[in-house]
Design an enzyme around this catalytic site. Sequence first.
Site, PDB file in Angstrom:
ATOM      1  N   LEU A  36     -24.668  56.922  -5.766  1.00  0.00           N
ATOM      2  CA  LEU A  36     -25.598  55.844  -5.402  1.00  0.00           C
ATOM      3  C   LEU A  36     -24.933  54.492  -5.212  1.00  0.00           C
ATOM      4  O   LEU A  36     -25.615  53.491  -5.020  1.00  0.00           O
ATOM      5  CB  LEU A  36     -26.736  55.719  -6.444  1.00  0.00           C
ATOM      6  CG  LEU A  36     -27.585  56.978  -6.622  1.00  0.00           C
ATOM      7  CD1 LEU A  36     -28.682  56.737  -7.651  1.00  0.00           C
ATOM      8  CD2 LEU A  36     -28.193  57.428  -5.299  1.00  0.00           C
ATOM      9  N   ALA A  76     -19.586  62.264   1.257  1.00  0.00           N
ATOM     10  CA  ALA A  76     -19.274  61.123   0.373  1.00  0.00           C
ATOM     11  C   ALA A  76     -17.890  60.570   0.705  1.00  0.00           C
ATOM     12  O   ALA A  76     -16.905  61.303   0.724  1.00  0.00           O
ATOM     13  CB  ALA A  76     -19.324  61.564  -1.088  1.00  0.00           C
ATOM     14  N   TYR A 143      -7.987  54.251   6.575  1.00  0.00           N
ATOM     15  CA  TYR A 143      -9.175  55.116   6.657  1.00  0.00           C
ATOM     16  C   TYR A 143      -8.888  56.345   7.526  1.00  0.00           C
ATOM     17  O   TYR A 143      -9.181  57.482   7.134  1.00  0.00           O
ATOM     18  CB  TYR A 143     -10.357  54.321   7.222  1.00  0.00           C
ATOM     19  CG  TYR A 143     -11.552  55.181   7.584  1.00  0.00           C
ATOM     20  CD1 TYR A 143     -12.293  55.841   6.604  1.00  0.00           C
ATOM     21  CD2 TYR A 143     -11.951  55.341   8.916  1.00  0.00           C
ATOM     22  CE1 TYR A 143     -13.379  56.642   6.937  1.00  0.00           C
ATOM     23  CE2 TYR A 143     -13.037  56.130   9.254  1.00  0.00           C
ATOM     24  CZ  TYR A 143     -13.745  56.775   8.264  1.00  0.00           C
ATOM     25  OH  TYR A 143     -14.821  57.565   8.585  1.00  0.00           O
ATOM     26  N   GLU A 271      -8.254  48.530  13.905  1.00  0.00           N
ATOM     27  CA  GLU A 271      -9.299  49.032  14.792  1.00  0.00           C
ATOM     28  C   GLU A 271      -8.684  49.467  16.127  1.00  0.00           C
ATOM     29  O   GLU A 271      -7.924  48.719  16.741  1.00  0.00           O
ATOM     30  CB  GLU A 271     -10.370  47.959  14.999  1.00  0.00           C
ATOM     31  CG  GLU A 271     -11.094  47.649  13.697  1.00  0.00           C
ATOM     32  CD  GLU A 271     -12.363  46.842  13.881  1.00  0.00           C
ATOM     33  OE1 GLU A 271     -13.399  47.283  13.346  1.00  0.00           O
ATOM     34  OE2 GLU A 271     -12.329  45.787  14.519  1.00  0.00           O
TER      35      GLU A 271
END
Length: 320
Positions: A36, A76, A143, A271
């Site tokens: 959460l 997740a 990432y 990016e």
Amino acid sequence: MGNKGKILVTGGRGFIGVNLIQPLLQSRDVRVLDNLQRASPTGWQNQAADFFQGDVLEPGSLVPAFTDVPKVIHLAAYGSVVESVADPTSNFAVNVHGTLNVMNAAVEAGVERLIFASTGGALIGDATPPVDERSLPKPISPYGASKLCGEAYCHAFAKSYHLETVCLRFGNVYGPHSAHKKGAVTTFIKALMKDEPIVIYGDGSASRDYIHVEDLGSGIAAALEVPVEGSETFHLASGRETTVLELADILRQVAGKPHHPIHFKAARRGEVSRNFATYEKARCAFGFKPKWRLEDGLAATWEWFISQGEHVFSVEATDS
Ligand SMILES: NC(=O)c1ccc[n+]([C@@H]2O[C@H](COP(=O)([O-])OP(=O)(O)OC[C@H]3O[C@@H](n4cnc5c(N)ncnc54)[C@H](O)[C@@H]3O)[C@@H](O)[C@H]2O)c1
């Protein structure tokens, strides 16, 4: 009781999870595991999924949710390129170590198949698009690297432990229940709603492959059933290249503010400059074909944000 068996969705309270679970519930018993920390504030309140509060960084907390489930969809993660450049260690912990914990739990519990939420653009890097499953991964952000690691573990676990794994490389996902996100669609819509300038990093020529969350969900559901030998990878994308400036323009039209101001700021590290992917492999394997035209999907997403009113500004933004 669903007739296709139980399924566990990690990160199932996030943007993609809450959208995915609603249609899945029509034919399956769905379990959700989430800590959460970055959950969507909307979309799960009336869902009939069994909820397990757990953290992918705490292996012991995974055991109850993984017991007696044949299939797991692992969503997740920390999903932000920009955040991963600022803090690669936290990104690695959740996305790589957390994924390893999830796979260990899956093997331990006798899970048959694990679907892994991967990424197209960030994982491939600055290759000339369109990219496909044969493109050489060369991530330019932590990432992207974390998702490439996850894919590597998927392949390794299929070979070492006979865990069937399906890596799905998502395009840039948009749609309802994304008020907590920080990606271009959410931030542009919020700027238009607040009458503040739209901020574009770079000159607006960077491109992305925007896919509606409903189309993505259909692809994920189909991938639960596709026959695979060991481990397979598929791009789930729209196949359409859209520049960030085009995206801003479509949203300005949709909002009825065609001259809304745009401010340009320096491009951000990590990016990619151009990205879109072909989905031919997924189309051949399980009939994947996105239905939403970008203009219609963005109009529907705008309507959703408007229907939420001021509430969308009070939620803490997380990632892209
Ligand atoms: N949204 C996109 O455009 C996009 C594109 C490519 C890939 N993906 C991938 O899809 C997945 C879902 O993305 P999303 O947009 O729904 O993100 P999200 O941030 O909205 O949802 C992620 C969920 O994971 C939960 N979570 C985070 N850390 C956790 C932990 N340690 N233990 C348990 N739960 C944890 C969060 O509370 C949240 O509910 C991610 O793996 C992301 O990398 C998303």
